[in-house]
Design an enzyme around this catalytic site. Structure first.
Site, PDB file in Angstrom:
ATOM      1  N   PHE A  17      37.833  33.098  34.050  1.00 40.77           N
ATOM      2  CA  PHE A  17      38.441  32.794  35.350  1.00 40.77           C
ATOM      3  C   PHE A  17      39.943  32.533  35.223  1.00 40.77           C
ATOM      4  O   PHE A  17      40.456  31.569  35.786  1.00 40.77           O
ATOM      5  CB  PHE A  17      37.745  31.590  36.005  1.00 40.77           C
ATOM      6  CG  PHE A  17      36.256  31.579  35.845  1.00 40.77           C
ATOM      7  CD1 PHE A  17      35.469  32.548  36.451  1.00 40.77           C
ATOM      8  CD2 PHE A  17      35.622  30.608  35.084  1.00 40.77           C
ATOM      9  CE1 PHE A  17      34.085  32.552  36.309  1.00 40.77           C
ATOM     10  CE2 PHE A  17      34.244  30.597  34.932  1.00 40.77           C
ATOM     11  CZ  PHE A  17      33.474  31.573  35.540  1.00 40.77           C
ATOM     12  N   HIS A  18      40.662  33.422  34.540  1.00 42.29           N
ATOM     13  CA  HIS A  18      42.105  33.246  34.342  1.00 42.29           C
ATOM     14  C   HIS A  18      42.904  34.453  34.840  1.00 42.29           C
ATOM     15  O   HIS A  18      43.736  34.995  34.110  1.00 42.29           O
ATOM     16  CB  HIS A  18      42.420  33.050  32.845  1.00 42.29           C
ATOM     17  CG  HIS A  18      41.841  31.821  32.244  1.00 42.29           C
ATOM     18  ND1 HIS A  18      41.750  31.624  30.887  1.00 42.29           N
ATOM     19  CD2 HIS A  18      41.329  30.703  32.811  1.00 42.29           C
ATOM     20  CE1 HIS A  18      41.207  30.451  30.632  1.00 42.29           C
ATOM     21  NE2 HIS A  18      40.936  29.870  31.793  1.00 42.29           N
ATOM     22  N   PRO A  19      42.713  34.916  36.074  1.00 45.82           N
ATOM     23  CA  PRO A  19      43.493  36.076  36.532  1.00 45.82           C
ATOM     24  C   PRO A  19      44.968  35.725  36.707  1.00 45.82           C
ATOM     25  O   PRO A  19      45.308  34.692  37.284  1.00 45.82           O
ATOM     26  CB  PRO A  19      42.848  36.428  37.875  1.00 45.82           C
ATOM     27  CG  PRO A  19      42.270  35.135  38.364  1.00 45.82           C
ATOM     28  CD  PRO A  19      41.805  34.417  37.125  1.00 45.82           C
TER      29      PRO A  19
END
Length: 553
Positions: A485-487
């Site tokens: 979850f690191h866009p």
């Protein structure tokens, strides 16, 4: 909250005029609202599509299990089918609530490596080196995981962003840490000194066992400011533009469409998915894409929505014996009741758990300049998120490539603002990313083979010890991997033809518009991205106040 606005169908245009409009009350937006409203002469509007952060699961750390996929707190995005994941479709949680992703994330305090920021400077962004950025980390840090005599000028107390040690330990995690040391990965108590090599327990954004989000840290303390208005339930449909100047935003709230105007600037803080999507809906973005959707091209910018980067974690799993893990403890109703009582009376135990407690940073091979692998080690296993834990004792050693070379995109799929964009990180699309995934599994096997873990008889069952060659390991990685979850990167900072903002975060070719969220990262940081986003917002606010003559405000 301060001045939570109610819909007013008869309001005058002046009532909807502000000096600054901040789009998104997430990690970045809450800090921006705090800093910009410190000038009492500046009228600030903070817009949030979601609601208040008054849901109890936001504040209990293990509550992230009930926040991701919950429409009360999560946008509920899904990725496009990913070829690198063998056609799998992943859920892609993004915060839709005050505090944004800081209200639903894993609470890990991580800055990344000095090398990350020095590279940004080398890519043509003066003012963004590690030495330039460190003061902005320090400005809001409230470091209680370490004692002040260990700060060495790299940490601070007294800011709004609380940092503490985890309040639960597991023997299996201690053993993994010992095994990592035997494999040549030194023990560390601090991943945030610019070189995060080592293995240790993550520092977390909690206060006495309770999640500390940016709404608590930055928004609530200034809620009495008369010049700050917070609108929840306000979905920004598009930005309003006159000539080359962005003048405000059109929002939908309680079924009523409303246009708000900005005398000084609009600041996009909607994140790496929301920010490029709103820009594209506003006619700012790749001309060919916008024309295909029937959106008038107001300002062509080829890089809007491109350059998407994310950390993909390969979730290696091992059965063990003779040691407790969450898998079997969770099966017992009595033990679960004990967890609840321990949390209720002491704010300790498994209910304080972040998704991962132990971390490690190392190299996939000796040629790497700095660590390019990150581990998230958990005293549990499960087939995939949302499914029950495996019914036997086991642990997960997730390993991710910190610096992927694959690049993806975020594209609007319709001119309808309620239609979700296509999100494709394009995982494992390059030979280098496939090689690092394979090497990461091998490094994991080497750690687990060390004597410190031998007494627990670890037995690999994902991906499986029979899988050995590069191609098979890369394919297996596609089967068992998921996002952390690191866009980032979809409105990148720079000066090339795909850059969207300049080093002062102003959108190229437009006036009155800045971006201050993870989308401006040219390259992804080497670790969890929440606190780097706070640094970006802190630096953006300082630049805005400087530009508007508010030094020292």
């Amino acid at each position: 909250m301060a001045a939570i606005a109610a819909p007013d169908r008869a309001s005058t245009s002046e009532a909807h005029a502000y000096d600054y409009i901040i789009v998104g009350a997430g990690t970045a937006g809450c800090l921006l609202a705090n800093r910009l409203s410190a000038d009492p002469k500046a009228r600030v509007l903070l817009l949030e599509a979601g609601g208040r952060d008054n849901y109890h699961w936001i504040h209990i750390p293990v509550g992230y299990l009930y926040l991701m996929g919950n429409p009360r707190t999560d946008w509920g995005y899904k990725l496009a089918a990913e070829p690198g994941l063998n056609g799998r479709v992943l859920n892609y949680p993004r915060g839709r609530v005050l505090g944004g992703c800081s209200s639903i994330n894993g609470m890990i305090y991580m800055r990344g490596q000095a090398r990350d920021y020095d590279l940004w400077r080398q890519l043509g962004n003066p003012g963004w080196s590690w030495d330039d950025c460190l003061p902005y980390f320090l400005k809001h840090e409230d470091q209680f995981a370490l004692e002040p005599d260990a700060f060495d000028g790299l940490h601070a107390r007294g800011g709004e962003w609380r940092v503490e040690n985890a309040r639960v330990r597991w023997d299996i995690l201690d053993a993994f840490r010992d095994a990592a040391a035997e494999a040549g990965i030194p023990k560390t108590d601090d991943f945030n000194r610019g070189d995060n090599e080592g293995c240790g327990y993550f520092q977390v954004n909690q206060k006495s066992g309770v999640r500390w989000n940016t709404s608590k840290g930055f928004l609530r303390p200034v809620q009495s400011r008369a010049n700050l208005t917070v609108m929840t339930g306000a979905h920004v449909r598009w930005l309003t533009i006159q000539g080359r100047r962005v003048t405000g935003a059109t929002i939908l709230r309680d079924g009523t469409q409303l246009t708000v105007t900005a005398r000084r600037e609009v600041v996009m803080a909607a994140g790496s998915i929301g920010t490029p999507h709103i820009l594209q809906l506003s006619g700012i973005g790749p001309g060919e894409l916008l024309r295909r959707l029937g959106i008038t091209v107001v300002h062509p910018l080829a890089g809007v929505g491109e350059n998407l980067q994310d950390h993909l974690q390969v979730r290696c799993a091992y059965k063990v014996s003779g040691v407790a893990t969450m898998n079997e403890r969770y099966q017992s109703l009595v033990q679960r009741a004990g967890f609840a009582l321990q949390y209720a009376f002491m704010r300790r135990g498994p209910m304080t758990m972040a998704p991962s407690q132990l971390g490690a940073f190392t190299r996939s091979d000796p040629s790497r300049e700095t660590p390019n692998l990150q581990y998230h080690i958990q005293p549990l296993t499960l087939p995939k998120f949302g499914e029950p834990l495996d019914p036997f004792p086991a642990f997960t050693a997730s390993v991710c490539n910190l610096r992927p070379t694959s690049r993806g995109h975020v594209y609007a799929m319709s001119p309808d603002p309620t239609a979700y964009p296509e999100i494709s990180p394009n995982y494992l699309a390059t030979d280098d990313d496939k090689r690092v995934a394979a090497d990461g599994i091998r490094v994991t096997r080497r750690i687990v083979s060390m004597p410190a873990l031998a007494r627990y008889n670890p037995e690999e069952f994902r991906p499986g010890p029979e899988i050995a060659d590069d191609a098979a390991l890369a394919r297996a990685a596609g089967d068992i991997s998921t996002t952390i979850f690191h866009p980032v990167g979809t409105a990148k900072m720079g000066t090339d033809d795909r850059a969207v903002v300049d080093p002062r975060l102003k959108v190229h070719g437009l006036e009155g518009l800045r971006i201050a969220d993870a989308s401006i990262m040219p390259t992804i940081t080497s670790g969890n991205t929440n606190s780097p986003v706070l640094m970006i917002a802190e630096k953006a606010a300082a630049m805005m106040l400087e530009d508007w003559g508010q030094r020292g405000a």
